[in-house]
Design a protein around this motif. Structure first.
Motif, PDB file in Angstrom:
ATOM      1  N   GLU A 196       2.700  -5.304   1.700  1.00  0.00           N
ATOM      2  CA  GLU A 196       3.245  -4.782   0.449  1.00  0.00           C
ATOM      3  C   GLU A 196       2.979  -3.285   0.296  1.00  0.00           C
ATOM      4  O   GLU A 196       3.418  -2.669  -0.669  1.00  0.00           O
ATOM      5  CB  GLU A 196       2.647  -5.534  -0.739  1.00  0.00           C
ATOM      6  CG  GLU A 196       3.187  -6.957  -0.850  1.00  0.00           C
ATOM      7  CD  GLU A 196       2.439  -7.782  -1.887  1.00  0.00           C
ATOM      8  OE1 GLU A 196       1.754  -7.181  -2.744  1.00  0.00           O
ATOM      9  OE2 GLU A 196       2.533  -9.011  -1.828  1.00  0.00           O
ATOM     10  N   HIS A 197       2.214  -2.734   1.240  1.00  0.00           N
ATOM     11  CA  HIS A 197       1.875  -1.315   1.217  1.00  0.00           C
ATOM     12  C   HIS A 197       1.223  -0.910  -0.102  1.00  0.00           C
ATOM     13  O   HIS A 197       1.550   0.105  -0.683  1.00  0.00           O
ATOM     14  CB  HIS A 197       3.117  -0.453   1.507  1.00  0.00           C
ATOM     15  CG  HIS A 197       3.745  -0.805   2.823  1.00  0.00           C
ATOM     16  ND1 HIS A 197       3.107  -0.622   4.023  1.00  0.00           N
ATOM     17  CD2 HIS A 197       4.942  -1.360   3.119  1.00  0.00           C
ATOM     18  CE1 HIS A 197       3.875  -1.055   5.011  1.00  0.00           C
ATOM     19  NE2 HIS A 197       4.994  -1.514   4.485  1.00  0.00           N
ATOM     20  N   ASP A 198       0.314  -1.735  -0.536  1.00  0.00           N
ATOM     21  CA  ASP A 198      -0.418  -1.497  -1.777  1.00  0.00           C
ATOM     22  C   ASP A 198      -1.140  -0.153  -1.775  1.00  0.00           C
ATOM     23  O   ASP A 198      -1.232   0.518  -2.792  1.00  0.00           O
ATOM     24  CB  ASP A 198      -1.504  -2.580  -1.943  1.00  0.00           C
ATOM     25  CG  ASP A 198      -0.955  -3.800  -2.650  1.00  0.00           C
ATOM     26  OD1 ASP A 198       0.202  -3.720  -3.112  1.00  0.00           O
ATOM     27  OD2 ASP A 198      -1.684  -4.797  -2.742  1.00  0.00           O
ATOM     28  N   TYR A 199      -1.701   0.202  -0.590  1.00  0.00           N
ATOM     29  CA  TYR A 199      -2.609   1.338  -0.547  1.00  0.00           C
ATOM     30  C   TYR A 199      -1.961   2.580   0.066  1.00  0.00           C
ATOM     31  O   TYR A 199      -2.604   3.572   0.324  1.00  0.00           O
ATOM     32  CB  TYR A 199      -3.874   0.958   0.245  1.00  0.00           C
ATOM     33  CG  TYR A 199      -3.570   0.161   1.489  1.00  0.00           C
ATOM     34  CD1 TYR A 199      -3.031   0.789   2.599  1.00  0.00           C
ATOM     35  CD2 TYR A 199      -3.799  -1.215   1.532  1.00  0.00           C
ATOM     36  CE1 TYR A 199      -2.710   0.069   3.739  1.00  0.00           C
ATOM     37  CE2 TYR A 199      -3.484  -1.942   2.666  1.00  0.00           C
ATOM     38  CZ  TYR A 199      -2.940  -1.299   3.768  1.00  0.00           C
ATOM     39  OH  TYR A 199      -2.626  -2.013   4.882  1.00  0.00           O
ATOM     40  N   ASN A 200      -0.666   2.516   0.325  1.00  0.00           N
ATOM     41  CA  ASN A 200       0.011   3.680   0.905  1.00  0.00           C
ATOM     42  C   ASN A 200       0.579   4.567  -0.201  1.00  0.00           C
ATOM     43  O   ASN A 200       0.666   4.162  -1.351  1.00  0.00           O
ATOM     44  CB  ASN A 200       1.163   3.240   1.810  1.00  0.00           C
ATOM     45  CG  ASN A 200       0.662   2.529   3.049  1.00  0.00           C
ATOM     46  OD1 ASN A 200       0.736   1.299   3.119  1.00  0.00           O
ATOM     47  ND2 ASN A 200       0.140   3.275   3.995  1.00  0.00           N
TER      48      ASN A 200
END
Ligand code: NAG
Length: 223
Positions: A215-219
């Motif tokens: 989900e690319h939460d931290y990008n």
């Protein structure tokens, strides 16, 4: 939806102690056959339930396989209730048609299946006849809370407090209802403890870290 109304109902049944009630054995399994009639948004409905239940007070867990039939359509569910400590549990409901899992935190203790001490004894009776007689006791109880106003009749065997029947009449969360439940083919103990396993439909498909990566939460830039 009826499943949750039912679960909430039972939660309210614990009464103040007067010493009249009894509790079912700590471990048993059997069939709950029910008919419920209710009026929801001016629409009267009837639901027939056929539910295999497994009750384990010793380990604070329960499991059931439920078929609810209404207007010719049957919905099938698997329910598992598990507690890690005395205060908080989790309810897993699997819709067996869609294999979808619904989970709910239960912020109340595991409910012991008992005739509440607040119940009034109506009298003794028996079922069957002659040598095939079972002695039983009937009770009535009331549920009066902000959301529930219900009269409940209960019957259990005199020996062992094995559930026989339960009838509920009244209003639950604004919904007028009547429900009658018969308990049959009850067996003491638990045949197959794997019924309490967390349903596979409720397991996370990916570990949480992989999931948040996907989900690319931290990008910041990665879409
Ligand atoms: C529910 O229905 C299914 C499919 O018809 C059947 O296999 C199952 O035994 C039923 N379960 C209960 C609790 O009656």
């Amino acid at each position: 939806m009826l499943v949750f109304v039912g679960a909430a109902l039972f939660a309210c049944l614990l009464g103040a102690a007067t010493g009249e009630g009894c509790c079912t054995p700590d471990q048993w399994q059997g069939v709950q056959a029910s008919t419920s009639g209710y009026v929801y948004h001016h629409r009267p409905s009837v639901v027939q339930g056929l539910v295999y239940v497994v009750y384990d007070y010793t380990n604070k867990r329960s499991a059931s396989f439920a078929n609810y039939t209404s207007e010719g359509k049957t919905r099938r569910y698997r329910l598992v209730q598990r507690y890690v400590d005395d205060k908080e549990g989790k309810l897993y409901v699997v819709d067996l048609q869609s294999d979808k899992c619904y989970q709910k935190k239960l912020k109340r203790p595991f409910r012991k299946a008992c005739v509440p001490d607040s119940a009034q004894k109506l009298g003794a009776f028996y079922m069957g006849a002659g040598d095939n007689k079972v002695d039983a006791v009937a009770y009535k109880a009331q549920v009066k809370t902000e959301h529930y106003k219900l009269d409940v009749s209960l019957s259990v065997t005199e020996q062992g407090c094995i559930p026989l029947g339960e009838t509920v009449v009244g209003v639950a969360r604004g919904v007028p209802l009547m429900e009658t439940v018969g308990f049959v083919n009850i067996e003491p103990g638990i045949k197959d403890p794997s019924v309490f396993d967390i349903p596979k439909e409720c397991e996370e498909t990916f570990p949480a870290l992989i999931m948040s990566g996907l989900e690319h939460d931290y990008n910041f830039l990665v879409v």
